[in-house]
Structures are given as structure tokens and as C-alpha cells.
Motif scaffolding. Structure first.
Motif, short mmCIF file in Angstrom:
data_model
loop_
_atom_site.label_atom_id
_atom_site.label_comp_id
_atom_site.label_asym_id
_atom_site.label_seq_id
_atom_site.Cartn_x
_atom_site.Cartn_y
_atom_site.Cartn_z
N LYS A 41 -62.93 22.23 40.86
CA LYS A 41 -64.40 22.22 40.71
C LYS A 41 -64.84 21.20 39.66
N GLU A 42 -64.07 21.11 38.60
CA GLU A 42 -64.44 20.21 37.50
C GLU A 42 -63.88 18.80 37.66
N PRO A 44 -64.21 16.09 39.51
CA PRO A 44 -65.03 14.87 39.56
C PRO A 44 -65.67 14.50 38.22
N ASN A 45 -65.71 15.46 37.27
CA ASN A 45 -66.40 15.21 36.01
C ASN A 45 -65.46 14.92 34.84
N LEU A 46 -64.16 14.84 35.10
CA LEU A 46 -63.19 14.82 34.01
C LEU A 46 -62.91 13.42 33.44
#
Length: 207
Positions: A41-42, A44-46
Motif C-alpha cells: 500500500k505504501e 509508491p510513496n517510499l
């Protein structure tokens, strides 16, 4: 500073690894996860430089997501750190695109050295895993033409790396500096037309 994401379901081990990473002036753990779903879930933002991945988590296998990681972050590296040493898991991880494979019985020092080696362009592997790679290539067709270009010292170094030794250990064995080993390794990569330690070992063991 290099940014690292840790995916590990063993709480004690995860905290230990995160702590060791953050002790370094060169690395920072920007996120850690105990479940695949939370990680995905996270994802793409890492934007990390390195993913530190256990293989088996409660809700899936991290190696199933390495291709997605490589697609989203082509410049990021993937280090496997797992208790699994069976052929299926090892080669599935390497084929999926893992850049290194350490067993959890490695010392913390070896693990941090493995991170450093990855960022230097190598592919760190525990000795047991390196041996599996060697054995898997024994029946392959020889590729001796490129290997004949290596000097005796380069053969010595590559042989030690194929046995799972780290750069620092090889330097100690040969009584030379770490920087000398790194220069030899870069020359080896150029002569063999490879990008990392795993590819070099595979060509070396085709001889």
C-alpha cells in the motif's frame, strides 16, 4: 544519506536491523513493515535506495513483489535477508531480481557490510548461498575466453568472492588494502562484462 525500507515480520529482529541501520551516518531507515499488504500500500510513496526484505511474511512472499519494486524504482536495490536456504526460495529470489542474499544467521556486522557492498556495486551473499550459485553452474557450458583475460591476482580475488568472503576479508587474506580489492573488482567486472558479483561468480564457475 541512503534511504532504506525494511520488510520483516519478526519484531525483535526488525527493531534490531532498523537500529543498526540508523546507527550509521550513511544510512537511514525511512519505513519498516511486518506485513506485505501494508508494505504494498505504501510502496509508491517510499522512494528508498534499498529494500531490505525477509521472504516469508504472514500474508505473502516478498519476492513476488520484487519485479514491481524494480518497475517502480529501477535504481533501487533489493537485499534478501531470510532464514530460507532451500534452492527454490534462493533461486526464485535471484531470478526475481534480488541484488543480494544473506541468511539470518549472519552477524550484524556482515549484514551492514552487505549493505555497503550493495551500494558499491557488488552482490553480497552468505557463503552457503554463494556455494549454491556455484553448484548450480557446474554443468553449464564453459566461458573461458573472458576469464583468460584476468590476472592471477584477479583470479585469487574472484575465487575468494565466489566462496562468499567479503571485500574486507579478501583484503586481509591477501595483505592488501580494501581500496586495492575494490579496484581489482572493478577491473574484473569490466573484463568479464558483468555488472555485479553474482554475474562475475557465474562466469568464473563456467571455466
Amino acid at each position: 544519506m541512503k534511504r532504506i525500507v525494511v520488510v520483516e515480520d519478526d519484531t525483535t529482529f526488525r527493531k534490531l536491523i532498523v537500529s543498526e541501520i540508523n546507527k550509521s551516518d550513511s544510512y537511514e531507515c525511512i519505513a519498516s513493515f511486518s506485513k506485505i499488504n501494508d508494505f504494498v500500500k505504501e510502496l509508491p510513496n517510499l522512494f528508498p535506495d534499498l529494500f531490505w526484505l525477509d521472504i516469508s511474511l504472514p500474508d505473502g512472499l516478498s519476492i513476488d513483489y520484487i519485479p514491481k519494486i524494480k518497475q517502480l524504482f529501477p535504481g533501487s536495490l533489493c537485499m534478501i535477508c531470510s532464514m530460507h536456504d532451500d534452492d527454490d526460495k534462493v533461486f526464485a529470489a535471484l531470478k526475481a531480481g534480488a541484488d543480494g542474499y544473506l541468511l539470518k544467521n549472519s552477524t550484524l556486522e556482515k549484514m551492514i557490510e552487505g549493505i555497503e557492498e550493495l551500494f558499491q556495486g557488488g552482490s553480497p551473499m552468505s557463503p552457503f548461498i554463494a556455494r549454491k550459485v556455484i553448484n548450480s553452474m557446474k554443468l553449464e557450458i564453459p566461458n573461458s575466453e573472458l576469464l583468460t583475460q584476468l590476472t592471477n591476482r584477479e583470479h585469487e580475488i574472484l575465487s575468494s568472492l565466489a566462496q562468499g568472503f567479503q571485500y574486507k576479508e579478501v583484503a586481509d587474506q591477501l595483505s592488501v588494502s580494501l581500496e586495492t580489492i575494490k579496484k581489482h573488482v572493478q577491473n574484473i567486472y569490466k573484463k568479464l562484462h558483468v555488472q555485479n558479483r553474482t554475474e562475475a561468480i557465474i562466469k568464473y564457475n563456467k571455466l
